[in-house]
Design an enzyme around this catalytic site. Sequence first.
Site, mmCIF file in Angstrom:
data_model
loop_
_atom_site.group_PDB
_atom_site.id
_atom_site.type_symbol
_atom_site.label_atom_id
_atom_site.label_comp_id
_atom_site.label_asym_id
_atom_site.label_seq_id
_atom_site.Cartn_x
_atom_site.Cartn_y
_atom_site.Cartn_z
ATOM 1 C CG ASP A 99 23.543 68.135 78.991
ATOM 2 O OD1 ASP A 99 22.330 67.823 78.961
ATOM 3 O OD2 ASP A 99 24.205 68.128 80.040
ATOM 4 C CD GLU A 165 20.493 65.102 83.660
ATOM 5 O OE1 GLU A 165 19.969 64.443 84.562
ATOM 6 O OE2 GLU A 165 21.513 64.713 83.045
HETATM 7 C C1 LIG Z 1 19.426 59.453 85.058
HETATM 8 C C2 LIG Z 1 19.920 60.550 84.119
HETATM 9 N N1 LIG Z 1 19.892 60.084 82.784
HETATM 10 C C3 LIG Z 1 21.334 60.935 84.482
HETATM 11 O O1 LIG Z 1 22.260 60.390 83.927
HETATM 12 N N2 LIG Z 1 21.491 61.870 85.406
HETATM 13 C C4 LIG Z 1 22.778 62.311 85.892
HETATM 14 C C5 LIG Z 1 22.564 63.656 86.503
HETATM 15 C C6 LIG Z 1 23.769 64.210 87.140
HETATM 16 C C7 LIG Z 1 23.931 64.423 88.461
HETATM 17 N N3 LIG Z 1 25.134 64.964 88.584
HETATM 18 C C8 LIG Z 1 25.663 65.052 87.389
HETATM 19 N N4 LIG Z 1 24.807 64.604 86.490
HETATM 20 C C9 LIG Z 1 23.294 61.340 86.929
HETATM 21 O O2 LIG Z 1 22.509 60.657 87.589
HETATM 22 O O3 LIG Z 1 24.542 61.265 87.082
HETATM 23 ZN ZN LIG Z 2 23.265 61.200 82.220
HETATM 24 ZN ZN LIG Z 3 20.109 61.795 81.291
#
Ligand SMILES: C[C@H](N)C(=O)N[C@@H](Cc1c[nH]cn1)C(=O)O
Ligand SMILES: [Zn+2]
Ligand SMILES: [Zn+2]
Length: 474
Positions: A99, A165
């Site tokens: 996603d 995610e």
């Molecule tokens: C580090 C990873 N690629 C990422 O972008 N994670 C998101 C996960 C997240 C947490 N809340 C919503 N999405 C992030 O760190 O924002």
């Molecule tokens: Zn991300």
């Molecule tokens: Zn990510």
Amino acid sequence: MPHLPPFFSKVDELQGKFIERLSEAVAIPSISSEDARRPDVVKMGEWLAEQIRALGGEVELRQLGKQPGHEHLDLPPVLLGRYGSDPKKKTVLVYGHYDVQPAQTSDGWATDPFKLSIDDKDRMFGRGSTDDKGPVLGWLNAIEAHQKAGVDIPVNLLMCFEGMEENGSEGLDELIEAEAKSFFKDADVVCISDNYWLGTEKPCLTYGVRGCNYYSVEISGPGQDLHSGVYGGVTHEPMTDLVRIMNSLVDPDGKILIQGIDDLVAPLTDEEAALYPPIAFTMDDLHQSLGNQVSIYNDKNDALKHKMRYPSLSLHGIEGAFYTPGAKTVIPAKVIGKFSIRTVPNMEIDDVTKLVQKHVEQEFAKLKSKNNMKFNIVHVGKWWVEDPNHPNYTGAAKAVERVFGVKPDMTREGGSIPVTLTFQAQLQKNVLLLPMGSSTDAAHSINEKLDKKNYIEGTKLLGAYLHYVAGELS
Ligand SMILES: C[C@H](N)C(=O)N[C@@H](Cc1c[nH]cn1)C(=O)O
Ligand SMILES: [Zn+2]
Ligand SMILES: [Zn+2]
């Protein structure tokens, strides 16, 4: 490692095909946080499953049921895949997500976000190019290049690719818990490629992430939006209340103003402080990735600590606010402010939430407003720190040296990958973050990109890692 040169040559030879694969993936707008895009998220999972099946892998798309709080929506499936099942080989579990964050050309993209566009510097622009479609496809590319080079992959691969995610990883923890002793039981180590180098030249291995507690504050009052000329000055305005509350959370230097938050943070030891100066990172790297000289700290070590090991609070947006161009004279009847706190050791999710809720309620009470206020937890995920002296890390470090000719930096990621902790806790296996993209990739932002070099050399790195980790584990 005599098998690596033919594998590397095959990756170079197949790069056109690999870029075409990324281009197909980017064209599917699999935005997990927009209800209307849910069919595209499902389509993306199915496309990925087909790609893996075409390479000879076994795939199941595991349905997770309805999305909590959005019962009209099915959660996208988790892809559980397997490539190889030789009992004499070790097993590596790889995780990624298919996603992406929202994107619209009108946000300021220079190109269509869902059409991979390659410029004259070999930068490949498109939503999901670096986060996380490029890295996920890196694993598939590595399998294909091994096959076509006639090189055996020295480990069995388990794959877990999710479609939520970017929206709280709903349903995934339960699946991992349920499958820890079945689908995931053979995993010896876990590898995740879903974060970024600190700069643009030097790869890193990452042994920690910050957690993310995401909250919203809803203020409502008038029965409908109002004319500010007719009703301005005679009604409590939800936006005025909300702006006061949001203003009370953090100061312009990033200091969190919620009482008690700083007390939850693990103190910095001398031993830990000594880890930051050797990291190859400059203020120029930071300014380049920020797109301007707007850093709070002037010292590299302070900036690194605040990226990696201190909490931060960010204000993300206000739903219901008038935000389009023009000068509409409206009093919005209901507004929802959104903010999140990136958490670090030793901040417990519930302790943070209690402090935040108390603060918001106190600030609202101070306003003596007749509007209604609702505090909501949108999603939460805990921070994670791993042992970087494990063979999973020594193998990965050797792979970096082989592909890039340098020793990797050891970093902690400022972003959040909630599943890291779940794998560590449920499978009791070492988890490694092995990033492909660089600091200038603009993940989550407009003009997200992945450099062709990072994609192709990153595919080599993922493949080489499988060889070196097999050696370290045997
Ligand atoms: C580090 C990873 N690629 C990422 O972008 N994670 C998101 C996960 C997240 C947490 N809340 C919503 N999405 C992030 O760190 O924002
Ligand atoms: Zn991300
Ligand atoms: Zn990510």
